[in-house]
Every structure is written in structure tokens, then in C-alpha cells.
Design an enzyme around this catalytic site. Structure first.
Site, PDB file in Angstrom:
ATOM      1  N   HIS A   1       2.402   3.187  -9.134  1.00 46.65           N
ATOM      2  CA  HIS A   1       2.267   1.736  -9.329  1.00 46.65           C
ATOM      3  C   HIS A   1       3.499   1.183 -10.054  1.00 46.65           C
ATOM      4  O   HIS A   1       4.001   0.110  -9.749  1.00 46.65           O
ATOM      5  CB  HIS A   1       1.007   1.413 -10.118  1.00 46.65           C
ATOM      6  CG  HIS A   1      -0.255   1.792  -9.386  1.00 46.65           C
ATOM      7  ND1 HIS A   1      -0.442   1.522  -8.052  1.00 46.65           N
ATOM      8  CD2 HIS A   1      -1.389   2.435  -9.793  1.00 46.65           C
ATOM      9  CE1 HIS A   1      -1.630   1.965  -7.680  1.00 46.65           C
ATOM     10  NE2 HIS A   1      -2.225   2.528  -8.711  1.00 46.65           N
TER      11      HIS A   1
ATOM     12  N   SER B   1      -7.086  -6.231  -5.084  1.00 49.07           N
ATOM     13  CA  SER B   1      -8.147  -6.888  -4.305  1.00 49.07           C
ATOM     14  C   SER B   1      -9.464  -6.910  -5.065  1.00 49.07           C
ATOM     15  O   SER B   1      -9.641  -6.170  -6.054  1.00 49.07           O
ATOM     16  CB  SER B   1      -8.346  -6.158  -2.976  1.00 49.07           C
ATOM     17  OG  SER B   1      -9.016  -4.936  -3.195  1.00 49.07           O
ATOM     18  N   SER B   2     -10.393  -7.729  -4.583  1.00 52.70           N
ATOM     19  CA  SER B   2     -11.712  -7.761  -5.217  1.00 52.70           C
ATOM     20  C   SER B   2     -12.395  -6.386  -5.110  1.00 52.70           C
ATOM     21  O   SER B   2     -13.239  -6.047  -5.924  1.00 52.70           O
ATOM     22  CB  SER B   2     -12.588  -8.868  -4.617  1.00 52.70           C
ATOM     23  OG  SER B   2     -12.295  -9.090  -3.259  1.00 52.70           O
TER      24      SER B   2
ATOM     25  N   ARG C   1      -0.916   8.729 -10.438  1.00 49.26           N
ATOM     26  CA  ARG C   1      -0.933   7.515  -9.607  1.00 49.26           C
ATOM     27  C   ARG C   1      -0.230   6.335 -10.291  1.00 49.26           C
ATOM     28  O   ARG C   1       0.439   5.537  -9.639  1.00 49.26           O
ATOM     29  CB  ARG C   1      -2.384   7.124  -9.266  1.00 49.26           C
ATOM     30  CG  ARG C   1      -3.073   8.106  -8.328  1.00 49.26           C
ATOM     31  CD  ARG C   1      -4.506   7.648  -8.035  1.00 49.26           C
ATOM     32  NE  ARG C   1      -4.532   6.351  -7.394  1.00 49.26           N
ATOM     33  CZ  ARG C   1      -4.348   6.146  -6.082  1.00 49.26           C
ATOM     34  NH1 ARG C   1      -4.166   7.172  -5.284  1.00 49.26           N
ATOM     35  NH2 ARG C   1      -4.370   4.933  -5.586  1.00 49.26           N
TER      36      ARG C   1
ATOM     37  N   ASN D   1       1.283   3.378  -3.035  1.00 50.15           N
ATOM     38  CA  ASN D   1       1.773   3.817  -4.347  1.00 50.15           C
ATOM     39  C   ASN D   1       1.226   5.181  -4.739  1.00 50.15           C
ATOM     40  O   ASN D   1       1.955   6.031  -5.250  1.00 50.15           O
ATOM     41  CB  ASN D   1       1.358   2.815  -5.441  1.00 50.15           C
ATOM     42  CG  ASN D   1       2.002   1.460  -5.272  1.00 50.15           C
ATOM     43  OD1 ASN D   1       2.878   1.285  -4.437  1.00 50.15           O
ATOM     44  ND2 ASN D   1       1.554   0.483  -6.047  1.00 50.15           N
ATOM     45  N   GLY D   2      -0.073   5.365  -4.499  1.00 51.99           N
ATOM     46  CA  GLY D   2      -0.717   6.629  -4.899  1.00 51.99           C
ATOM     47  C   GLY D   2      -0.154   7.805  -4.111  1.00 51.99           C
ATOM     48  O   GLY D   2       0.137   8.874  -4.676  1.00 51.99           O
TER      49      GLY D   2
ATOM     50  N   GLU E   1       1.927 -13.082  12.609  1.00 46.36           N
ATOM     51  CA  GLU E   1       2.379 -11.864  13.286  1.00 46.36           C
ATOM     52  C   GLU E   1       2.089 -10.706  12.328  1.00 46.36           C
ATOM     53  O   GLU E   1       2.283 -10.843  11.114  1.00 46.36           O
ATOM     54  CB  GLU E   1       3.886 -11.928  13.574  1.00 46.36           C
ATOM     55  CG  GLU E   1       4.318 -13.148  14.368  1.00 46.36           C
ATOM     56  CD  GLU E   1       3.707 -13.187  15.771  1.00 46.36           C
ATOM     57  OE1 GLU E   1       3.331 -12.121  16.299  1.00 46.36           O
ATOM     58  OE2 GLU E   1       3.595 -14.292  16.326  1.00 46.36           O
TER      59      GLU E   1
ATOM     60  N   ARG F   1     -12.036   1.183  -8.272  1.00 49.80           N
ATOM     61  CA  ARG F   1     -11.205   2.350  -8.621  1.00 49.80           C
ATOM     62  C   ARG F   1     -11.570   2.866 -10.017  1.00 49.80           C
ATOM     63  O   ARG F   1     -12.205   2.149 -10.800  1.00 49.80           O
ATOM     64  CB  ARG F   1      -9.727   1.952  -8.576  1.00 49.80           C
ATOM     65  CG  ARG F   1      -9.291   1.666  -7.167  1.00 49.80           C
ATOM     66  CD  ARG F   1      -7.802   1.587  -7.033  1.00 49.80           C
ATOM     67  NE  ARG F   1      -7.476   1.438  -5.626  1.00 49.80           N
ATOM     68  CZ  ARG F   1      -6.278   1.633  -5.104  1.00 49.80           C
ATOM     69  NH1 ARG F   1      -5.273   1.987  -5.868  1.00 49.80           N
ATOM     70  NH2 ARG F   1      -6.064   1.479  -3.822  1.00 49.80           N
TER      71      ARG F   1
ATOM     72  N   ASP G   1       0.835  -1.204   0.000  1.00 45.99           N
ATOM     73  CA  ASP G   1       0.000   0.000   0.000  1.00 45.99           C
ATOM     74  C   ASP G   1       0.869   1.254   0.000  1.00 45.99           C
ATOM     75  O   ASP G   1       1.943   1.268   0.603  1.00 45.99           O
ATOM     76  CB  ASP G   1      -0.898  -0.021   1.246  1.00 45.99           C
ATOM     77  CG  ASP G   1      -2.090   0.909   1.094  1.00 45.99           C
ATOM     78  OD1 ASP G   1      -2.341   1.396  -0.032  1.00 45.99           O
ATOM     79  OD2 ASP G   1      -2.768   1.150   2.111  1.00 45.99           O
TER      80      ASP G   1
ATOM     81  N   LEU H   1      11.555 -20.540  -3.977  1.00 45.30           N
ATOM     82  CA  LEU H   1      10.478 -19.734  -3.386  1.00 45.30           C
ATOM     83  C   LEU H   1       9.144 -19.959  -4.106  1.00 45.30           C
ATOM     84  O   LEU H   1       9.078 -19.911  -5.332  1.00 45.30           O
ATOM     85  CB  LEU H   1      10.875 -18.246  -3.493  1.00 45.30           C
ATOM     86  CG  LEU H   1       9.807 -17.223  -3.082  1.00 45.30           C
ATOM     87  CD1 LEU H   1       9.608 -17.219  -1.576  1.00 45.30           C
ATOM     88  CD2 LEU H   1      10.202 -15.820  -3.549  1.00 45.30           C
TER      89      LEU H   1
HETATM   90  C1  IPE Z   1      -1.517   0.051  -3.453  1.00 46.80           C
HETATM   91  O1  IPE Z   1      -1.247   1.401  -3.473  1.00 46.80           O
HETATM   92  C2  IPE Z   1      -1.513  -0.547  -4.810  1.00 46.80           C
HETATM   93  C3  IPE Z   1      -2.734  -1.230  -5.245  1.00 46.80           C
HETATM   94  C4  IPE Z   1      -3.855  -1.320  -4.604  1.00 46.80           C
HETATM   95  C5  IPE Z   1      -2.665  -1.858  -6.550  1.00 46.80           C
HETATM   96  P1  IPE Z   1      -2.450   2.420  -3.455  1.00 46.80           P
HETATM   97  O2  IPE Z   1      -2.831   2.695  -4.884  1.00 46.80           O
HETATM   98  O3  IPE Z   1      -3.559   1.923  -2.587  1.00 46.80           O
HETATM   99  O4  IPE Z   1      -1.777   3.706  -2.823  1.00 46.80           O
HETATM  100  P2  IPE Z   1      -2.457   4.823  -1.906  1.00 46.80           P
HETATM  101  O5  IPE Z   1      -3.113   4.123  -0.746  1.00 46.80           O
HETATM  102  O6  IPE Z   1      -3.435   5.552  -2.761  1.00 46.80           O
HETATM  103  O7  IPE Z   1      -1.297   5.663  -1.464  1.00 46.80           O
HETATM  104 MG    MG Z   2      -4.129   2.313  -0.658  1.00 52.64          MG
END
Ligand code: IPE
Ligand code: MG
Length: 231
Positions: free
Chosen positions: A19, A47-48, A15, A4-5, A189, A53, A2, A113
Site C-alpha cells: 500500500h 471501497s465500502s 501487505r 498492492n498486496g 471505455e 479486510r 489493485d 485538475l
Molecule cells: C488495492 O490493492 C488497494 C486497496 C484496496 C486499498 P489490494 O490490497 O487489493 O491488492 P491485492 O489485490 O491483494 O494484490
Molecule cells: Mg485487490
């Protein structure tokens, strides 16, 4: 993975630039995981809920998956990585599904892996799908009701056969599971860091491993019992 944006916004970039930068962190993480002898690494890529978005961002992300597969699979294969995808792949475009299946087939015999990539994945969806498979097996007589237990259930999840997750790493400052591997994380954990995903690197991964190494895994036992068993 989480942040990237927010990473992109802080640099006045779109954005999708975040990514794209995130793919570099994926490469570094996979490398360090293999170096440290991690048996199984699962990346939550899409994610689903991420279908909600804007269409442009979704299509950018899907394009990035195709590109990353084109660029990375040969090297992963050379490094003995077994690649698997989990999620509702019938929701993905046929071109991406073909690339996914080809990557899985190519790396299926590797013994290093196990790298799982969750795309169009939701933890609740996974559990419901497993329940449907169980119900089908009971209905057609291949499984008795009495044989349903945690193990027969887990055998029908997306990560059937993989070890339980020991450590969850979430970047970007939020402290939640967000419908990731709900079943498999039962005893994991939980490690949360403010570092945004594009800045997550080998050192950050090692910090997470050090956090994990400092934990006593009790699984319901007392600390004294665990210590006695270690002697
Ligand atoms: C996570 O980064 C990447 C994906 C969900 C593909 P985000 O896109 O959620 O980044 P923020 O939360 O907007 O910073
Ligand atoms: Mg995010």
C-alpha cells in the site's frame, strides 16, 4: 488501484508495504494526468467493501491516508489541483475527516485538475444516497415528481457537476467494476491491465490514454454518423 498486496507478497513484504508503494503510483498518476490535461481524475482508494479486510490492514490504510494528506496537500495546492473526497465520510475517524475537509477547503478555488479520492465509497451506496436526496426534495416540495430525470438524479450523486467518466483504468489483472462509479461509468471505455498498482507509472498511464485515443465514441450512433459529424 489493485494489486498492492500481490506486489508485496512477491517481494516477501507485508501487505502494508504494498500500500505504501502504491502511494508513489498515486503521485506519478496525478502528475501525469495534470501534464496531459486530464480534467478530472477519480481514484478508488477504499471501497465500502474494504471494511471487511483485517482490522490491522484497514487501520494501516487509514493511517496512510492521513500521512498522504499531510505530505501531499501543499504540493497539490501549488499545482492548482482541486481535491475532493467522495464516500461515506461519517464512517471515517474524526481526525481523518478533519484533514479531508481542510484539504478540500484549501484547494476549493483551484482551477486545474479535479482530483476525486473515493474512500469508503460504493457505487450502489452513491445511487441510494442520491435517491434519498431526491425523495427528500420531493417530499418537502422543492422538486416535483415530473422534474425527476437523469440530470436531476446525477445532480445528487457524489460527483455532481463532474463530467461523465470517459476512461476506467483497472490495474492488477481483474476485469470488473467492483462497485465503483456505477452511474458515471455508463459510457466509459474500460481498460484493464495486469500491471500491479505499485508498478503503474507515467508510461502505463500513457498506454491507457493511447488505448482510449483509439476508440470511436458512438453513444448509440453508427460509425458513419460519427465520422460525418467530425467532417
Ligand atoms: C488495492 O490493492 C488497494 C486497496 C484496496 C486499498 P489490494 O490490497 O487489493 O491488492 P491485492 O489485490 O491483494 O494484490
Ligand atoms: Mg485487490
Amino acid at each position: 488501484m489493485d494489486g498492492n498486496g500481490r506486489w508485496a507478497r512477491a517481494r516477501n513484504k507485508p501487505r502494508h508495504a504494498g500500500h505504501r508503494a502504491g502511494v508513489r503510483s498515486v503521485r506519478a498518476t496525478v502528475e501525469v494526468a495534470a501534464e496531459r490535461g486530464v480534467e478530472c481524475l477519480t481514484l478508488f482508494a477504499f471501497s465500502s467493501e474494504n471494511w471487511r479486510r483485517p482490522e490491522e490492514e484497514v487501520s494501516n490504510l487509514m493511517g496512510l491516508f492521513v500521512e498522504a494528506l499531510r505530505r501531499e496537500v501543499d504540493e497539490l495546492h501549488r499545482n492548482n489541483v482541486r481535491l475532493r473526497f467522495i464516500g461515506a465520510r461519517q464512517q471515517l475517524k474524526p481526525g481523518l475527516v478533519r484533514k479531508i475537509s481542510a484539504a478540500e477547503a484549501k484547494t476549493a478555488g483551484n482551477s486545474g485538475l479535479l482530483l476525486n479520492v473515493a474512500v469508503a465509497y460504493g457505487g450502489r451506496w452513491d445511487i441510494v444516497e442520491a435517491a434519498k436526496r431526491l425523495a427528500t426534495d420531493v417530499a418537502n416540495g422543492t422538486l416535483s415528481l415530473a422534474a425527476i430525470d437523469e440530470s436531476t438524479f446525477a445532480d445528487r450523486l457524489q460527483l455532481a457537476g463532474a463530467p461523465d467518466a470517459d476512461l476506467l483504468i483497472r490495474t492488477g489483472g481483474e476485469e470488473r467494476i467492483s462497485n465503483f462509479l456505477l452511474w458515471n461509468l455508463a459510457y466509459a471505455e474500460l481498460y484493464f491491465t495486469d500491471v500491479l498498482w505499485p508498478e503503474f507509472d507515467k508510461d502505463e498511464f500513457d498506454k491507457a490514454l493511447a488505448f482510449f485515443a483509439g476508440k470511436q465514441r458512438r453513444y448509440g450512433h453508427t460509425g458513419d454518423q460519427v465520422e460525418a459529424a467530425q467532417c
